[in-house]
Design an enzyme around this catalytic site. Structure first.
Site, PDB file in Angstrom:
ATOM      1  N   SER A  54      39.005  35.027  42.058  1.00  0.00           N
ATOM      2  CA  SER A  54      40.180  35.218  42.912  1.00  0.00           C
ATOM      3  C   SER A  54      40.520  33.920  43.626  1.00  0.00           C
ATOM      4  CB  SER A  54      39.922  36.330  43.950  1.00  0.00           C
ATOM      5  OG  SER A  54      38.855  35.962  44.819  1.00  0.00           O
ATOM      6  N   ASN A  62      33.540  25.668  42.902  1.00  0.00           N
ATOM      7  CA  ASN A  62      34.593  26.179  43.767  1.00  0.00           C
ATOM      8  C   ASN A  62      34.095  27.183  44.803  1.00  0.00           C
ATOM      9  OD1 ASN A  62      37.477  27.210  44.429  1.00  0.00           O
ATOM     10  ND2 ASN A  62      36.444  29.027  43.624  1.00  0.00           N
ATOM     11  N   TYR A  96      30.158  26.632  58.146  1.00  0.00           N
ATOM     12  CA  TYR A  96      31.005  26.295  56.998  1.00  0.00           C
ATOM     13  C   TYR A  96      31.356  24.817  57.023  1.00  0.00           C
ATOM     14  CZ  TYR A  96      35.140  26.304  53.943  1.00  0.00           C
ATOM     15  OH  TYR A  96      36.057  26.034  52.965  1.00  0.00           O
ATOM     16  N   LYS A 130      30.392  22.279  54.041  1.00  0.00           N
ATOM     17  CA  LYS A 130      31.427  21.652  53.227  1.00  0.00           C
ATOM     18  C   LYS A 130      31.498  20.141  53.437  1.00  0.00           C
ATOM     19  CE  LYS A 130      33.738  23.578  50.746  1.00  0.00           C
ATOM     20  NZ  LYS A 130      33.501  23.947  49.326  1.00  0.00           N
TER      21      LYS A 130
END
Length: 263
Positions: free
Chosen positions: A30, A105, A170, A174
């Site tokens: 998705s 991803n 996060y 990242k």
């Protein structure tokens, strides 16, 4: 209601070097991942992907087959289980061949406050947002070496670079993507394996539209970007295609921002 511009895929670039290539995408069921999977399939590539969301993945596979494109190989997989992740990559490779392209991803930008973070929560966030990229690379590199080269594309994040709050775990995870890219580019480059980061701006995925975008944040975003249109998943996929193709043959160790001029 947010209005997004129409993207005519028929008018976009075709990369002959991607036809027939084997591609693996994590979190491909998705959002941005699904757009990447569809983009590779439209180029005639053989795509494999994993995702934790079964229904979305099934729908994506049906959509690709209905378009008379190479049907994707896919499995439900929790990437926090590294053994399961690497086993899935192995099964996919057995099915469609050694991978020439890996797209890291998968991610989850769940909001949280610094004060609420426990050791267990920290470990769960890193298990989704940091660890899988390295171990996916570890799993595909032997096949890329056998092929004589390949392209690894790691999805970064603009959030930590903009110093946004609301998701410190996060942001930390990242921010390490650029370290992964630059730390592996030289040793893998000796085998003609390219490693790059693609950093999206704020992309209008279904999840973002539902959970995080409101009239005030949309107005602020439009004012901050240089371009007036809001980003879509397909915008990110097009940069990924370029870096995966032979057109990007001399691009490595770099970060490519696709953000409408936000940063």
């Amino acid at each position: 209601m947010t209005t997004l511009r129409q993207i005519d895929g028929a008018q976009l670039a075709r990369y002959p070097s991607l036809e027939g290539q084997s591609v693996f995408v994590t979190g491909g069921g998705s959002g941005i991942g699904a757009a990447i999977v569809k983009a590779f399939a439209s180029q005639g590539a053989r795509v494999a992907f994993i995702d934790i969301a079964r229904e979305a993945s099934e729908a994506l596979a049906r959509e690709i087959e209905a378009a008379d494109q190479p049907p994707p190989w896919w499995e439900v997989c929790d990437v926090s289980d590294i053994a399961a992740l690497q086993a899935a990559i192995g099964r996919a490779s057995s099915a469609i061949g050694d991978f020439s392209v890996l797209v890291n991803n998968v991610a989850s930008d769940d909001r949280h406050a610094m004060e609420s973070v426990t050791v267990d929560y920290w470990d769960r966030r890193m298990a989704i947002n940091q660890r899988p990229a390295f171990f996916a690379v570890q799993a595909v590199v032997p096949g890329m070496k056998r092929r004589g080269g390949g392209s690894i594309i790691n999805l970064g994040s603009s959030g930590w670079q903009l110093k946004e709050g609301g998701y410190p775990c996060y942001a930390i995870a990242k921010s390490s993507v650029n370290g992964l890219t630059r730390g592996l580019a030289a040793p893998l480059g000796a085998h003609r394996i390219r490693v790059n980061t693609v950093t999206p701006g704020w992309v209008m995925t279904e999840r973002q539209l539902k959970l995080n975008l409101d009239a005030q944040s949309e107005q602020a975003l439009r004012e901050a970007q240089c371009l007036p249109d809001l980003l879509q998943s397909e915008d990110i996929a097009r940069m990924v295609l370029f870096l995966a193709s032979d057109d990007g043959a001399m691009c490595s160790a770099q970060e490519f921002k696709v953000d409408g001029g936000w940063m």
